[in-house]
Motif scaffolding. Structure first.
Motif, PDB file in Angstrom:
ATOM      1  N   GLY A   1       6.902  -7.686  12.067  1.00 20.40           N
ATOM      2  CA  GLY A   1       5.980  -7.381  10.986  1.00 20.40           C
ATOM      3  C   GLY A   1       6.392  -6.182  10.171  1.00 20.40           C
ATOM      4  N   THR A   2       5.537  -5.819   9.244  1.00 16.06           N
ATOM      5  CA  THR A   2       5.765  -4.665   8.377  1.00 16.06           C
ATOM      6  C   THR A   2       4.471  -3.872   8.249  1.00 16.06           C
ATOM      7  OG1 THR A   2       5.177  -5.891   6.363  1.00 16.06           O
ATOM      8  CG2 THR A   2       7.494  -5.911   7.013  1.00 16.06           C
ATOM      9  N   VAL A   3       4.634  -2.579   8.027  1.00 14.90           N
ATOM     10  CA  VAL A   3       3.511  -1.701   7.704  1.00 14.90           C
ATOM     11  C   VAL A   3       3.835  -1.077   6.352  1.00 14.90           C
ATOM     12  CG1 VAL A   3       2.181   0.339   8.343  1.00 14.90           C
ATOM     13  CG2 VAL A   3       3.003  -1.231  10.121  1.00 14.90           C
ATOM     14  N   THR A   4       2.959  -1.294   5.387  1.00 12.41           N
ATOM     15  CA  THR A   4       3.192  -0.829   4.019  1.00 12.41           C
ATOM     16  C   THR A   4       2.073   0.101   3.593  1.00 12.41           C
ATOM     17  OG1 THR A   4       4.255  -2.931   3.479  1.00 12.41           O
ATOM     18  CG2 THR A   4       3.577  -1.552   1.636  1.00 12.41           C
ATOM     19  N   ARG A   5       2.437   1.200   2.982  1.00 13.84           N
ATOM     20  CA  ARG A   5       1.433   2.096   2.418  1.00 13.84           C
ATOM     21  C   ARG A   5       1.680   2.209   0.922  1.00 13.84           C
ATOM     22  NH1 ARG A   5       3.499   7.382   5.799  1.00 13.84           N
ATOM     23  NH2 ARG A   5       5.714   6.983   5.525  1.00 13.84           N
ATOM     24  N   ALA A   6       0.624   2.175   0.160  1.00 11.22           N
ATOM     25  CA  ALA A   6       0.745   2.223  -1.292  1.00 11.22           C
ATOM     26  C   ALA A   6      -0.280   3.199  -1.855  1.00 11.22           C
ATOM     27  CB  ALA A   6       0.531   0.839  -1.895  1.00 11.22           C
ATOM     28  N   SER A   7       0.090   3.883  -2.939  1.00 11.40           N
ATOM     29  CA  SER A   7      -0.804   4.838  -3.593  1.00 11.40           C
ATOM     30  C   SER A   7      -0.974   4.444  -5.052  1.00 11.40           C
ATOM     31  CB  SER A   7      -0.241   6.260  -3.500  1.00 11.40           C
ATOM     32  OG  SER A   7      -0.145   6.681  -2.155  1.00 11.40           O
ATOM     33  N   SER A   8      -2.197   4.587  -5.544  1.00 12.60           N
ATOM     34  CA  SER A   8      -2.499   4.289  -6.948  1.00 12.60           C
ATOM     35  C   SER A   8      -3.033   5.547  -7.619  1.00 12.60           C
ATOM     36  CB  SER A   8      -3.536   3.171  -7.061  1.00 12.60           C
ATOM     37  OG  SER A   8      -3.058   1.970  -6.488  1.00 12.60           O
ATOM     38  N   HIS A   9      -2.458   5.879  -8.773  1.00 18.65           N
ATOM     39  CA  HIS A   9      -2.913   7.013  -9.578  1.00 18.65           C
ATOM     40  C   HIS A   9      -3.336   6.485 -10.936  1.00 18.65           C
ATOM     41  CE1 HIS A   9      -1.294  10.018  -6.703  1.00 18.65           C
ATOM     42  NE2 HIS A   9      -0.425   9.048  -6.450  1.00 18.65           N
ATOM     43  N   TYR A  10      -4.446   6.986 -11.449  1.00 20.64           N
ATOM     44  CA  TYR A  10      -5.040   6.424 -12.655  1.00 20.64           C
ATOM     45  C   TYR A  10      -4.874   7.376 -13.844  1.00 20.64           C
ATOM     46  CZ  TYR A  10      -7.041   3.322  -9.185  1.00 20.64           C
ATOM     47  OH  TYR A  10      -7.192   2.427  -8.154  1.00 20.64           O
ATOM     48  N   PHE A  11      -4.647   6.789 -15.031  1.00 22.08           N
ATOM     49  CA  PHE A  11      -4.381   7.568 -16.226  1.00 22.08           C
ATOM     50  C   PHE A  11      -5.170   6.999 -17.410  1.00 22.08           C
ATOM     51  CE2 PHE A  11      -0.724   7.759 -13.425  1.00 22.08           C
ATOM     52  CZ  PHE A  11      -0.482   9.123 -13.343  1.00 22.08           C
ATOM     53  N   GLY A  12      -5.213   7.776 -18.497  1.00 18.96           N
ATOM     54  CA  GLY A  12      -5.875   7.331 -19.711  1.00 18.96           C
ATOM     55  C   GLY A  12      -7.351   7.078 -19.477  1.00 18.96           C
ATOM     56  N   GLY A  13      -7.783   5.888 -19.867  1.00 22.59           N
ATOM     57  CA  GLY A  13      -9.188   5.547 -19.721  1.00 22.59           C
ATOM     58  C   GLY A  13      -9.657   5.449 -18.286  1.00 22.59           C
ATOM     59  N   LEU A  14      -8.726   5.400 -17.352  1.00 17.60           N
ATOM     60  CA  LEU A  14      -9.067   5.317 -15.928  1.00 17.60           C
ATOM     61  C   LEU A  14      -8.860   6.636 -15.199  1.00 17.60           C
ATOM     62  CD1 LEU A  14      -7.395   1.875 -15.067  1.00 17.60           C
ATOM     63  CD2 LEU A  14      -9.780   2.301 -15.676  1.00 17.60           C
ATOM     64  N   SER A  15      -8.580   7.695 -15.946  1.00 16.76           N
ATOM     65  CA  SER A  15      -8.180   8.963 -15.324  1.00 16.76           C
ATOM     66  C   SER A  15      -9.273   9.601 -14.478  1.00 16.76           C
ATOM     67  CB  SER A  15      -7.727   9.954 -16.402  1.00 16.76           C
ATOM     68  OG  SER A  15      -8.782  10.198 -17.319  1.00 16.76           O
ATOM     69  N   GLU A  16     -10.532   9.198 -14.678  1.00 16.73           N
ATOM     70  CA  GLU A  16     -11.610   9.779 -13.880  1.00 16.73           C
ATOM     71  C   GLU A  16     -11.642   9.225 -12.468  1.00 16.73           C
ATOM     72  OE1 GLU A  16     -15.307   9.399 -15.859  1.00 16.73           O
ATOM     73  OE2 GLU A  16     -14.754  10.671 -17.563  1.00 16.73           O
ATOM     74  N   ARG A  17     -10.946   8.127 -12.245  1.00 17.19           N
ATOM     75  CA  ARG A  17     -10.921   7.562 -10.897  1.00 17.19           C
ATOM     76  C   ARG A  17     -10.048   8.415  -9.983  1.00 17.19           C
ATOM     77  NH1 ARG A  17     -10.173   0.971 -11.340  1.00 17.19           N
ATOM     78  NH2 ARG A  17     -11.951   0.560 -12.746  1.00 17.19           N
ATOM     79  N   PRO A  18     -10.490   8.639  -8.763  1.00 16.56           N
ATOM     80  CA  PRO A  18      -9.655   9.396  -7.820  1.00 16.56           C
ATOM     81  C   PRO A  18      -8.466   8.561  -7.355  1.00 16.56           C
ATOM     82  CG  PRO A  18     -11.608   8.569  -6.709  1.00 16.56           C
ATOM     83  CD  PRO A  18     -11.788   8.253  -8.172  1.00 16.56           C
ATOM     84  N   ALA A  19      -7.381   9.227  -6.994  1.00 16.05           N
ATOM     85  CA  ALA A  19      -6.215   8.523  -6.449  1.00 16.05           C
ATOM     86  C   ALA A  19      -6.630   7.749  -5.199  1.00 16.05           C
ATOM     87  CB  ALA A  19      -5.111   9.513  -6.125  1.00 16.05           C
ATOM     88  N   ALA A  20      -6.034   6.582  -5.014  1.00 17.96           N
ATOM     89  CA  ALA A  20      -6.372   5.724  -3.879  1.00 17.96           C
ATOM     90  C   ALA A  20      -5.112   5.362  -3.106  1.00 17.96           C
ATOM     91  CB  ALA A  20      -7.078   4.461  -4.354  1.00 17.96           C
TER      92      ALA A  20
END
Length: 210
Positions: free
Chosen positions: A131-150
């Motif tokens: 199997g695999t273990v994957t970690r991913a991060s999302s950072h938001y910009f522009g109109g979505l910049s108020e969202r916290p990083a996930a």
């Protein structure tokens, strides 16, 4: 449980599924699980094996989703060289994490140990895990910049359950162990004292609205 149309399809090229597969599916349907985990049948993949049955699950606490996943039971009566058996379990587990936890270099090894540890803790014999273990991060910009990083962790894995009498694996206990993994990823406490040896997740993102 009531199954939606097309979910949990157990037919294959030969028509009626063989008895070992039907028994394995019946055991999955009759498994007793902890109340925070909601399990439902879902359409199974058609091309991975002659016979397949699939379940999807979510860890729910106070009407909030903490983690989700899918478990697929595959069966090839002729056997499969890579499986070294006639059955195979395939899974996908996902949950959101605090960015600090996702950055931990030991996280993939720990997550893999959650899977193998959950199976071992339930006394299950299994082989050919991969199997695999994957970690991913999302950072938001522009109109979505108020969202916290996930940040999200994703575990994809498969293993061969050892077959018992009549060539039927103990799929009910494999499902319980898989739900232990789901609960572990979700950050829930162990369901029983015997589960306390499994490493718990120290940080995770707060509950997500369903």
């Amino acid at each position: 449980m009531d199954e939606p149309k097309g979910a949990g399809d157990t037919t294959g090229p030969g028509g009626t599924p063989p008895l070992p597969f039907r028994a394995a599916v019946d055991a999955l349907r009759g498994a007793r699980l902890r109340p925070q985990i909601e399990v439902d049948p879902t359409p199974a993949p058609k091309r991975l094996a002659p016979y397949a049955y699939a379940l999807e699950a979510a860890v729910v606490d106070d009407d909030e989703d903490l983690a989700d996943g899918r478990l697929v039971l595959l069966h090839d009566p002729a056997g499969h060289d890579a499986w070294r058996g006639t059955f195979r379990l395939v899974t996908l587990v996902r949950a959101e994490l605090e960015p600090e936890m996702a950055a931990d270099p030991l996280l993939p090894d720990v997550c893999w140990s959650w899977l193998t540890g959950a199976l071992t803790a339930r006394g299950l014999a299994f082989g050919e895990p991969s199997g695999t273990v994957t970690r991913a991060s999302s950072h938001y910009f522009g109109g979505l910049s108020e969202r916290p990083a996930a940040s999200q962790i994703e575990i994809r894995a498969s293993w061969t359950p050892r077959e018992g009498l009549g060539g039927v694996p103990d799929t009910a206990t494999h499902l319980v162990a898989w739900c232990d993994l789901l609960a572990q990823v979700a950050g829930l406490p162990p369901a029983a004292p015997g589960d306390a040896s499994v490493v718990t997740l120290p940080q995770r993102r707060g509950p997500q609205s369903r």
